[in-house]
Design an enzyme around this catalytic site. Structure first.
Site, PDB file in Angstrom:
ATOM      1  N   ASP A 106      40.336  30.472  21.705  1.00  0.00           N
ATOM      2  CA  ASP A 106      40.825  30.943  20.204  1.00  0.00           C
ATOM      3  C   ASP A 106      42.396  31.176  20.067  1.00  0.00           C
ATOM      4  O   ASP A 106      43.145  30.720  19.432  1.00  0.00           O
ATOM      5  CB  ASP A 106      39.821  31.771  19.563  1.00  0.00           C
ATOM      6  CG  ASP A 106      40.287  31.944  18.214  1.00  0.00           C
ATOM      7  OD1 ASP A 106      40.498  31.133  17.618  1.00  0.00           O
ATOM      8  OD2 ASP A 106      40.203  33.183  17.886  1.00  0.00           O
TER       9      ASP A 106
ATOM     10  N   LYS B 264      40.155  41.099  20.205  1.00  0.00           N
ATOM     11  CA  LYS B 264      39.465  41.342  19.046  1.00  0.00           C
ATOM     12  C   LYS B 264      38.828  42.894  19.125  1.00  0.00           C
ATOM     13  O   LYS B 264      38.592  43.438  20.248  1.00  0.00           O
ATOM     14  CB  LYS B 264      38.452  40.597  18.329  1.00  0.00           C
ATOM     15  CG  LYS B 264      39.110  39.257  18.222  1.00  0.00           C
ATOM     16  CD  LYS B 264      38.054  38.459  17.053  1.00  0.00           C
ATOM     17  CE  LYS B 264      38.635  36.978  16.822  1.00  0.00           C
ATOM     18  NZ  LYS B 264      39.789  37.260  15.894  1.00  0.00           N
TER      19      LYS B 264
ATOM     20  N   HIS C 214      48.213  30.006  20.608  1.00  0.00           N
ATOM     21  CA  HIS C 214      49.265  30.838  20.136  1.00  0.00           C
ATOM     22  C   HIS C 214      49.981  31.452  21.293  1.00  0.00           C
ATOM     23  O   HIS C 214      51.113  31.680  21.502  1.00  0.00           O
ATOM     24  CB  HIS C 214      48.740  31.960  19.340  1.00  0.00           C
ATOM     25  CG  HIS C 214      47.929  31.534  18.273  1.00  0.00           C
ATOM     26  ND1 HIS C 214      48.385  30.484  17.431  1.00  0.00           N
ATOM     27  CD2 HIS C 214      46.700  31.832  17.685  1.00  0.00           C
ATOM     28  CE1 HIS C 214      47.395  29.889  16.435  1.00  0.00           C
ATOM     29  NE2 HIS C 214      46.335  30.866  16.776  1.00  0.00           N
TER      30      HIS C 214
ATOM     31  N   LYS D 210      44.456  23.537  14.870  1.00  0.00           N
ATOM     32  CA  LYS D 210      43.805  23.732  16.177  1.00  0.00           C
ATOM     33  C   LYS D 210      42.497  24.055  15.576  1.00  0.00           C
ATOM     34  O   LYS D 210      42.250  24.659  14.451  1.00  0.00           O
ATOM     35  CB  LYS D 210      44.742  25.313  16.786  1.00  0.00           C
ATOM     36  CG  LYS D 210      44.252  26.486  16.194  1.00  0.00           C
ATOM     37  CD  LYS D 210      44.507  27.569  16.941  1.00  0.00           C
ATOM     38  CE  LYS D 210      43.870  28.733  16.753  1.00  0.00           C
ATOM     39  NZ  LYS D 210      42.604  29.067  16.501  1.00  0.00           N
TER      40      LYS D 210
HETATM   41  C1  BG6 Z   1      43.772  32.360  14.790  1.00  0.00           C
HETATM   42  C2  BG6 Z   1      42.528  32.646  15.398  1.00  0.00           C
HETATM   43  O1  BG6 Z   1      44.240  31.221  15.002  1.00  0.00           O
HETATM   44  O2  BG6 Z   1      44.703  33.576  14.768  1.00  0.00           O
HETATM   45  C3  BG6 Z   1      41.694  33.969  14.874  1.00  0.00           C
HETATM   46  O3  BG6 Z   1      41.513  31.850  15.158  1.00  0.00           O
HETATM   47  C4  BG6 Z   1      42.801  35.056  14.789  1.00  0.00           C
HETATM   48  O4  BG6 Z   1      40.652  34.526  15.537  1.00  0.00           O
HETATM   49  C5  BG6 Z   1      44.229  34.655  14.186  1.00  0.00           C
HETATM   50  O5  BG6 Z   1      42.502  36.085  14.262  1.00  0.00           O
HETATM   51  C6  BG6 Z   1      45.407  35.786  14.603  1.00  0.00           C
HETATM   52  O6  BG6 Z   1      46.383  35.401  13.779  1.00  0.00           O
HETATM   53  P1  BG6 Z   1      47.548  36.364  13.107  1.00  0.00           P
HETATM   54  O7  BG6 Z   1      48.507  35.560  12.313  1.00  0.00           O
HETATM   55  O8  BG6 Z   1      46.670  37.580  12.419  1.00  0.00           O
HETATM   56  O9  BG6 Z   1      48.186  37.218  14.531  1.00  0.00           O
END
Ligand code: BG6
Length: 502
Positions: free
Chosen positions: A254, A359, A259, A167
């Site tokens: 993002d 964030k 996700h 992605k």
């Molecule tokens: C990534 C995003 O795909 O996932 C980031 O680009 C984010 O901005 C991250 O911090 C979060 O992943 P995880 O596994 O730490 O929840």
């Protein structure tokens, strides 16, 4: 609240695991970059060391730099040493590691690369199976895929050729379709593996087992018993060193387009008839197809966007988003979003799904809470009043990896009092060996298993769903929608509006 009561875990040896057995060549574009050196190559190294790589297999790094095999090996060795990797398999690993310059602007370099791959394949007997991993900025995907197709490397005839991309899959619906068309010039959908690292998290995979290998939850998994579902991925980190990417991307592209949508579909999908990649992906696609479009005339009650202001994280002051290095001082990029989403189908009619990600929030927490309806009638109302706290099921992904079920019980003692108690399953308990997200996805690509990868129809549907809100954010008035929130808090106060108007 009482301490969680651990449940007893009965071990059953029902675990199947296959090692990939097709010999192959792995061609890694962007081989000198951060993703390749810090994640992909260490994951391949680990797979080799733990006897999970097919045999024979070779790895060919490719990028724009001019390097010899030896220089490339030396660079990777330095990264491994820096990260204190156990070097016991290094000699074996480095004997399979090669390098060739490949620049998509110079088709001659791809012709040379193709020749080099074939020579090494003959030397090692890898049989023409090829895995191309694009560890490069997304802007380079199209050119590389087209160049691979141009020099015949995408073709399959008695061998396989697989393309792995990460992605973001485009920037909006139009660019996603354009990307997909470019990839499909040479590669067919069955050859493309679109990574979403959330799907490789074991606790996310566990949700499918939890839902569909237990008879007791599924009858409750619908509008009759569930009041609301809350999907949260909060982060305490800020934009870090990624502003160049993030300031043009924002939280919706993002985190939500990928996700969060995956978590939503796993929670909401129907049981497929069999655990098979396309049956599972079909069911997820049906969820995306049933998403109720955002009411653009009442967006305020369905979407809250925010951007972090200066604040404190773990006792340290942190700057506002617009003061982060490389962020435009007048940026209106959202770093937080909370949305209320409905799924228009029989099972979920009227049940709100609250999806939140941001964030610089108070903590790093990723979980899904299923809030059940309250009891229809309180027979204890004469002693306890009408209200009895409803049951709650939490599927926790981070920091705990747990399933928690909260219910009511009588407090011990002579009085008639209720207390919340929690039954707790700790995912790590009873487990054995675990793979990191990258090890898992690479292994699945080697085995040709698409279960944990996005299919293009789902990607398109999610972009379609988000397009109206992206347009709102991207337009000049987008800044008016943005609520500032102090770093280290739970996001903008305006989030309560999502709950005001069911
Ligand atoms: C990534 C995003 O795909 O996932 C980031 O680009 C984010 O901005 C991250 O911090 C979060 O992943 P995880 O596994 O730490 O929840």
């Amino acid at each position: 609240m009482a301490d969680p009561t651990p449940i007893e875990i009965e071990e059953e040896n029902t675990c199947s695991y296959n090692k990939p057995d097709d010999p192959c060549a792995i061609i890694l574009f962007g081989a000198t970059g951060d993703l390749a050196t810090r994640k992909i190559l260490p994951s391949l190294y680990f797979l080799l060391c733990s006897d999970r790589m097919p045999s024979p297999s070779i790895i060919i790094g490719a990028s724009r730099s001019e390097l010899t095999d030896e220089e490339f090996r030396q660079r990777i060795k330095e990264v491994f040493l820096e990260t204190e990797t156990d070097m016991q398999c290094w000699d074996d690993f480095s004997s399979r590691l090669f390098y060739r310059k490949a620049d998509p602007g110079d088709i001659g370099s791809f012709t040379n690369l193709a020749g080099f791959i074939k020579d090494r394949e003959n030397e090692f007997g890898t049989g023409g199976n090829r895995l191309f991993h694009l560890s490069v900025p997304p802007a380079a995907y199209e050119d590389i895929a087209e160049s691979l197709a141009h020099v015949g490397l995408a073709e399959e005839s008695g061998n396989w050729s697989r393309l792995v991309v990460e992605k973001p899959f485009g920037y909006d619906l139009a660019s996603s379709k354009k990307l997909s068309n470019a990839l499909m010039q040479g590669f067919d959908e069955h050859q493309i593996y679109r990574i979403d690292h959330y799907l490789a998290k074991e606790t996310v995979q566990n949700m499918l087992m939890f839902r569909f290998a237990n008879a007791i939850f599924e009858p409750l998994w619908n509008r009759n018993y569930i009041e609301s579902v809350h999907i949260t991925a909060a982060e305490s980190l800020g934009v870090e060193h990624r502003a160049g990417f993030y300031d043009h991307t924002g939280v919706l592209r993002d985190m939500f387009q990928n996700h969060m949508m995956q978590l939503l579909s796993i929670m909401a999908m129907e049981p497929p008839s069999i655990y098979e990649a396309d049956r599972i992906r079909d069911e997820k696609t049906k969820v995306y197809r049933s998403l109720r479009p955002f009411p653009t005339d009442d967006l305020d009650h369905h979407l809250i966007l925010g951007q972090y202001a200066a604040g404190m994280i773990e006792g340290e002051s942190v700057p506002s988003y617009v003061k982060e290095p490389n962020v435009a001082p007048d940026s209106s990029t959202p770093t937080f979003a909370a949305m209320k989403v409905y799924i228009d189908n029989w099972r979920w009619q009227g049940v709100p799904f609250f999806i939140t990600s941001g964030k610089r929030m108070s903590e790093k927490r990723t979980d899904i809470q299923v809030r059940f309806k309250e009891v229809p009638h309180s027979m204890f109302r004469n002693i306890l009043g009408e209200h009895i706290t409803a049951n709650k099921l939490t599927l926790s992904i981070h920091p705990e990896e747990e399933v928690r079920l909260t219910f009511q019980a009588k407090s011990a003692g002579p009085g008639m009092c209720l207390r919340n108690v929690t039954m707790n399953f700790d995912y790590a308990e009873g487990g054995t060996f675990r793979l990191s997200a990258y090890e898992k996805v690479l292994l699945d690509v080697l085995m040709g298993d698409h279960t944990l990868f996005w299919r293009q129809d789902s990607v398109d549907l999610c972009w379609e769903f988000l397009t109206p809100v992206l347009m709102e954010c991207d337009c000049p008035e987008g800044a008016e929608r943005l609520h500032l929130y102090k770093a280290g808090t739970d996001g903008p106060k305006a989030v309560h509006r999502l709950h005001d108007n069911p």
